[in-house]
Scaffold this motif. Structure first.
Motif, PDB file in Angstrom:
ATOM      1  N   ILE A 374     -29.281  -1.504 -17.333  1.00  0.00           N
ATOM      2  CA  ILE A 374     -29.869  -2.648 -17.726  1.00  0.00           C
ATOM      3  C   ILE A 374     -29.179  -4.012 -17.554  1.00  0.00           C
ATOM      4  N   ALA A 375     -27.864  -4.006 -17.748  1.00  0.00           N
ATOM      5  CA  ALA A 375     -26.981  -5.146 -17.106  1.00  0.00           C
ATOM      6  C   ALA A 375     -27.082  -5.431 -15.561  1.00  0.00           C
ATOM      7  N   LEU A 376     -26.837  -4.210 -14.739  1.00  0.00           N
ATOM      8  CA  LEU A 376     -27.005  -4.380 -13.573  1.00  0.00           C
ATOM      9  C   LEU A 376     -28.188  -4.703 -12.690  1.00  0.00           C
ATOM     10  N   SER A 377     -29.199  -4.170 -13.607  1.00  0.00           N
ATOM     11  CA  SER A 377     -30.563  -4.818 -12.996  1.00  0.00           C
ATOM     12  C   SER A 377     -30.826  -6.320 -13.111  1.00  0.00           C
ATOM     13  N   MET A 378     -30.498  -6.691 -14.410  1.00  0.00           N
ATOM     14  CA  MET A 378     -30.366  -8.146 -14.892  1.00  0.00           C
ATOM     15  C   MET A 378     -29.483  -8.908 -13.762  1.00  0.00           C
ATOM     16  N   ILE A 379     -28.566  -8.641 -13.332  1.00  0.00           N
ATOM     17  CA  ILE A 379     -27.661  -9.272 -12.555  1.00  0.00           C
ATOM     18  C   ILE A 379     -28.309  -9.327 -11.043  1.00  0.00           C
ATOM     19  N   GLY A 380     -28.954  -8.193 -10.600  1.00  0.00           N
ATOM     20  CA  GLY A 380     -29.649  -8.288  -9.521  1.00  0.00           C
ATOM     21  C   GLY A 380     -30.746  -9.038  -9.164  1.00  0.00           C
ATOM     22  N   THR A 381     -31.524  -9.498 -10.287  1.00  0.00           N
ATOM     23  CA  THR A 381     -32.801 -10.221 -10.181  1.00  0.00           C
ATOM     24  C   THR A 381     -32.732 -11.608  -9.135  1.00  0.00           C
ATOM     25  N   PRO A 382     -31.732 -12.451  -9.546  1.00  0.00           N
ATOM     26  CA  PRO A 382     -31.425 -13.688  -8.893  1.00  0.00           C
ATOM     27  C   PRO A 382     -31.327 -13.302  -7.334  1.00  0.00           C
ATOM     28  N   PHE A 383     -30.670 -12.295  -7.093  1.00  0.00           N
ATOM     29  CA  PHE A 383     -30.455 -11.652  -5.625  1.00  0.00           C
ATOM     30  C   PHE A 383     -31.713 -11.267  -5.066  1.00  0.00           C
ATOM     31  N   LEU A 384     -32.495 -10.673  -5.674  1.00  0.00           N
ATOM     32  CA  LEU A 384     -33.768 -10.175  -5.313  1.00  0.00           C
ATOM     33  C   LEU A 384     -34.726 -11.187  -5.136  1.00  0.00           C
ATOM     34  N   LEU A 385     -34.848 -12.347  -5.800  1.00  0.00           N
ATOM     35  CA  LEU A 385     -35.583 -13.411  -5.427  1.00  0.00           C
ATOM     36  C   LEU A 385     -35.058 -14.277  -4.312  1.00  0.00           C
ATOM     37  N   LEU A 386     -33.826 -14.517  -4.098  1.00  0.00           N
ATOM     38  CA  LEU A 386     -33.343 -15.057  -3.198  1.00  0.00           C
ATOM     39  C   LEU A 386     -33.693 -14.276  -1.710  1.00  0.00           C
ATOM     40  N   ILE A 387     -33.607 -13.024  -1.731  1.00  0.00           N
ATOM     41  CA  ILE A 387     -33.975 -11.993  -0.593  1.00  0.00           C
ATOM     42  C   ILE A 387     -35.505 -12.596  -0.361  1.00  0.00           C
ATOM     43  N   ASN A 388     -36.420 -12.438  -1.408  1.00  0.00           N
ATOM     44  CA  ASN A 388     -37.864 -12.472  -1.223  1.00  0.00           C
ATOM     45  C   ASN A 388     -37.869 -14.094  -0.457  1.00  0.00           C
ATOM     46  N   GLU A 389     -37.324 -15.059  -1.170  1.00  0.00           N
ATOM     47  CA  GLU A 389     -37.501 -16.421  -0.838  1.00  0.00           C
ATOM     48  C   GLU A 389     -37.171 -16.585   0.775  1.00  0.00           C
ATOM     49  N   LYS A 390     -35.891 -15.923   1.158  1.00  0.00           N
ATOM     50  CA  LYS A 390     -35.474 -16.229   2.542  1.00  0.00           C
ATOM     51  C   LYS A 390     -35.678 -15.418   3.579  1.00  0.00           C
ATOM     52  N   TRP A 391     -36.262 -14.114   3.104  1.00  0.00           N
ATOM     53  CA  TRP A 391     -36.484 -13.112   4.389  1.00  0.00           C
ATOM     54  C   TRP A 391     -37.659 -12.489   4.058  1.00  0.00           C
ATOM     55  N   ILE A 392     -38.440 -12.301   2.960  1.00  0.00           N
ATOM     56  CA  ILE A 392     -39.586 -11.619   2.787  1.00  0.00           C
ATOM     57  C   ILE A 392     -40.908 -12.338   2.781  1.00  0.00           C
ATOM     58  N   ASP A 393     -40.779 -13.400   2.000  1.00  0.00           N
ATOM     59  CA  ASP A 393     -42.153 -14.263   1.724  1.00  0.00           C
ATOM     60  C   ASP A 393     -42.485 -15.049   3.058  1.00  0.00           C
ATOM     61  N   PRO A 394     -41.654 -15.788   3.628  1.00  0.00           N
ATOM     62  CA  PRO A 394     -41.968 -16.752   4.931  1.00  0.00           C
ATOM     63  C   PRO A 394     -42.530 -15.704   6.069  1.00  0.00           C
ATOM     64  N   TYR A 395     -42.341 -14.390   6.019  1.00  0.00           N
ATOM     65  CA  TYR A 395     -42.825 -13.611   7.075  1.00  0.00           C
ATOM     66  C   TYR A 395     -44.129 -12.829   6.708  1.00  0.00           C
ATOM     67  N   PHE A 396     -43.806 -12.197   5.329  1.00  0.00           N
ATOM     68  CA  PHE A 396     -44.999 -11.417   4.800  1.00  0.00           C
ATOM     69  C   PHE A 396     -46.127 -12.148   4.498  1.00  0.00           C
ATOM     70  N   GLY A 397     -45.788 -13.258   3.854  1.00  0.00           N
ATOM     71  CA  GLY A 397     -47.045 -14.067   3.169  1.00  0.00           C
ATOM     72  C   GLY A 397     -47.871 -14.681   4.329  1.00  0.00           C
ATOM     73  N   VAL A 398     -46.971 -15.236   5.489  1.00  0.00           N
ATOM     74  CA  VAL A 398     -47.811 -15.805   6.511  1.00  0.00           C
ATOM     75  C   VAL A 398     -48.549 -14.984   7.398  1.00  0.00           C
ATOM     76  N   LYS A 399     -47.996 -13.666   7.631  1.00  0.00           N
ATOM     77  CA  LYS A 399     -48.624 -12.726   8.430  1.00  0.00           C
ATOM     78  C   LYS A 399     -49.829 -12.224   7.880  1.00  0.00           C
ATOM     79  N   GLU A 400     -49.805 -11.904   6.436  1.00  0.00           N
ATOM     80  CA  GLU A 400     -51.074 -11.657   5.594  1.00  0.00           C
ATOM     81  C   GLU A 400     -51.985 -12.611   5.881  1.00  0.00           C
ATOM     82  N   LYS A 401     -51.662 -13.878   5.722  1.00  0.00           N
ATOM     83  CA  LYS A 401     -52.625 -14.705   5.606  1.00  0.00           C
ATOM     84  C   LYS A 401     -53.348 -15.211   6.845  1.00  0.00           C
ATOM     85  N   ALA A 402     -52.487 -14.803   7.777  1.00  0.00           N
ATOM     86  CA  ALA A 402     -53.095 -15.037   9.179  1.00  0.00           C
ATOM     87  C   ALA A 402     -54.293 -14.394   9.701  1.00  0.00           C
ATOM     88  N   LYS A 403     -54.276 -12.932   8.792  1.00  0.00           N
ATOM     89  CA  LYS A 403     -55.346 -12.049   8.861  1.00  0.00           C
ATOM     90  C   LYS A 403     -56.713 -12.874   8.714  1.00  0.00           C
TER      91      LYS A 403
END
Length: 631
Positions: A374-403
């Motif tokens: 539980i403690a490790l998963s709580m610590i990992g949340t801010p990192f997961l959101l950072l990864i999503n913000e920097k490397w996933i959302d800019p590409y995944f979101g735009v590509k899906e919307k471009a369809k």
């Protein structure tokens, strides 16, 4: 001496003061700063705090209670009722589906006793209200679709803690360790009587809030003693939380209910202001306590099991949340953010596992391992959101919307103006241009805003303006003006830098949230920046001067000259902002010079008797001329 209250307080506060600014400086969440502070001073690294960390956790958990009270204050009963479909729909699906999948997966692979498996599954299905809500607040996402859905699911999870704790004793088979088990005053009564008392307690919170607390706050407010009102606010939260605990309900849920009841009262903002500092400090202590509670000896004893289990559990919960978001027709960017944000376990998981261990539902070793998960998963949340913000959302979101055809930028649409960011600031510019017959190509990363603005006639396109290919598709190569109006200052500066580098012919007009943003824009070589609070503040100042007897033309002229001098001073101050002493000296000189210039201009106008376009003065002069002619 090391065990004294003052020493412990110094350790906690010093760790927070050192670690949180460092985390913010490198672009991480403040929550990570608190968590790492707890890890560093905890018993398994520096060992500056030991068993005292367990005691401080009980105290710091009150920060979660206060947070839910403030959330309740911001949510009036009407809005709460409107959200019932999301609270009981999304929340129930998430809790039930996650529990079932985790139960089946653990049963198939680990082959624990089914009672043990069910208790662990129920503990892990709950997310961290403290981490999620604090992260959403820091990122300004609480009012978005994802923020509202996250809150709905978290609220249902807090409600679900009550039946989960009621179910666990029914699973117990064998000796129960009664020591430390928290029992309510009504736990020995019959089920129907317990239910009746619970409903009476909830009703008393509602009617007490409306007919007792509000009149009492009126009496306290009339004393005009701020410290007494603060004490009353704390007493209110503590009393309601304690009453809920006595009848076996969650203290956090009780505080939330009290907040909702008082949401429409005239004391809402005063209560919020009084509670907020305590909430922030206690939440910080809570996150430090979570970091300090991670048993690294336990993790290093069997790292493969804990890390693999934590990863698989997060993946299962992530896909469950992703599926729920799809079911409720969320856009891709909002849905990804929703799934990442709630994919961790939460603080109530510690309570459930501790209770299950006391009921002898699982070995102590396994309970401690699950707490580490539980403690490790709580610590990992801010990192997961950072990864999503920097490397996933800019590409995944735009590509899906471009369809979708409506999110492709028309090839023949080469407007002279391109606006990046269409929030409150950018949309005002867009409306002004549209009213004057000037079309603009607009880029925005909020898919919900894009859809809603398209429906009312704006040509807005979903996309990340930091991507070069999107800027080219938007027509930057042929446009004349680029308006950088993105809400996030860091992203706005990144866009400006990219546009300057690849499209040097474009005239850039840049939004600056404050003077510090303006300094950075000046460093990049831009001369056209617009501080969003400067002009509205000067406009208010002009109205204040008029109300105090100054002529409208004179006050307006002085306001314009103030803006001109302030903008010129910004360029001079930008050169010295890295030298603190020189910056302070120059700032004082600029303020003094600005006052002298404005005063001299005012005396010049008074001497010239310059009324210009002021209608009242013109009418007065015309009346005087008519009277003289009549004579």
């Amino acid at each position: 001496m090391a065990d004294s209250f003052f020493f412990q307080a110094i350790i906690y506060l010093a760790a927070a003061v050192i670690c949180v600014p460092i985390a913010k400086k490198i672009g991480l969440s403040s929550i990570l700063g608190y968590l790492f502070a707890g890890i560093i001073i905890g018993p398994y690294v520096l060992g500056l705090i030991g068993q005292e960390g367990e005691d401080i956790m009980h105290f710091a958990e009150f920060g979660v209670v206060m947070m839910l009270f403030i959330i309740g204050l911001e949510l009036d009963p009407y809005k709460f009722w409107k959200m019932r479909r999301f609270i009981f729909g999304m929340g129930f699906i998430q809790v039930a589906l996650t529990t079932i999948i985790l139960f089946l997966a653990c049963s198939a692979v680990l082959r624990w006793e089914w009672q043990t498996t069910l208790a662990i599954s129920l503990a892990l299905t709950l997310s961290s209200t403290a981490i999620v809500m604090q992260t959403l607040k820091e990122k300004g996402l609480t009012k978005t679709s994802m923020g509202r859905s996250s809150f709905a699911v978290l609220l249902f999870q807090d409600i679900a803690v009550i039946p989960i704790l009621a179910i666990l004793p029914l699973l117990a088979d064998g000796d129960i360790h009664n020591e430390g088990i928290s029992q309510s005053l009504i736990s020995n009564l019959s089920a129907w009587l317990q239910t009746l008392i619970v409903f009476v307690a909830i009703a008393s919170v509602y009617f007490g809030g409306r007919y007792l607390i509000v009149p009492l706050l009126h009496i306290i407010a009339n004393t005009r003693l701020q410290e007494l009102f603060t004490a009353s606010a704390l007493l209110l939260v503590m009393a309601v939380s304690y009453m809920m605990q006595l009848v076996g309900l969650s203290p956090a849920l009780g505080a939330f209910m009290a907040g909702v009841v008082l949401a429409n009262s005239e004391f809402r903002h005063e209560l919020e202001g009084d509670i907020e500092p305590f909430k922030g400090l206690l939440l910080g202590l809570f996150f430090i306590g979570v970091g300090a509670s991670i048993n690294f000896n336990l993790i290093f004893a069997d790292p493969a099991f804990i890390i693999i289990f934590c990863t698989i559990f997060n993946i299962i919960k992530f896909f469950v949340l992703l599926g729920i978001g799809k079911l409720y027709k969320k856009s891709s960017d909002q849905n990804m953010l929703f799934a990442f944000a709630l994919s961790q376990a939460g603080e109530f998981g510690f309570v459930i596992l501790g209770f299950a261990n006391q009921l002898n539902l699982m070995p102590t070793m396994l309970a401690n391992q699950m707490m580490a998960v539980i403690a490790l998963s709580m610590i990992g949340t801010p990192f997961l959101l950072l990864i999503n913000e920097k490397w996933i959302d800019p590409y995944f979101g735009v590509k899906e919307k471009a369809k979708n055809d409506y999110d492709k930028i028309d090839e023949d649409e080469n407007n002279d103006v391109i606006i990046a960011g269409f929030g409150n600031f950018g949309s005002t510019i867009g409306r002004l241009l549209k009213a004057n017959g000037i079309p603009a190509t607009v880029l925005d990363m909020n898919s919900e805003r894009v859809d809603s603005l398209r429906k009312i006639g704006f040509k807005v396109y979903y996309g990340d303006a930091t991507r070069l290919e999107l800027l080219k598709a938007a027509g930057c190569e042929n446009a004349k003006i680029f308006i950088a109006a993105i809400d996030n200052p860091r992203v706005n500066l990144s866009v400006i830098e990219k546009v300057k580098k690849h499209f040097p012919h474009l005239k850039i007009l840049a939004r600056a949230r404050n003077r510090n943003d303006a300094f950075e824009i000046v460093d990049m070589g831009l001369k056209n920046f617009y501080r969003e609070n400067l002009y509205s503040a000067v406009h208010l100042g002009v109205d204040a001067l008029v109300e105090l007897g100054h002529r409208r033309y004179t006050a307006t002229r002085q306001g314009q000259r103030f803006i001109k001098f302030d903008e010129q001073a910004t360029f001079r101050l930008a050169e010295k902002r890295h030298d603190k002493k020189a910056f302070l000296v120059t700032s004082m000189e600029e303020i003094e010079m600005q006052e002298q210039l404005i005063k001299s201009d005012l005396y010049t106008m008074l001497g010239a008797n310059d009324h210009a376009w002021e209608s009242e003065d013109l009418k007065r002069e015309a009346t005087m001329e008519n009277n003289s002619d009549n004579k």
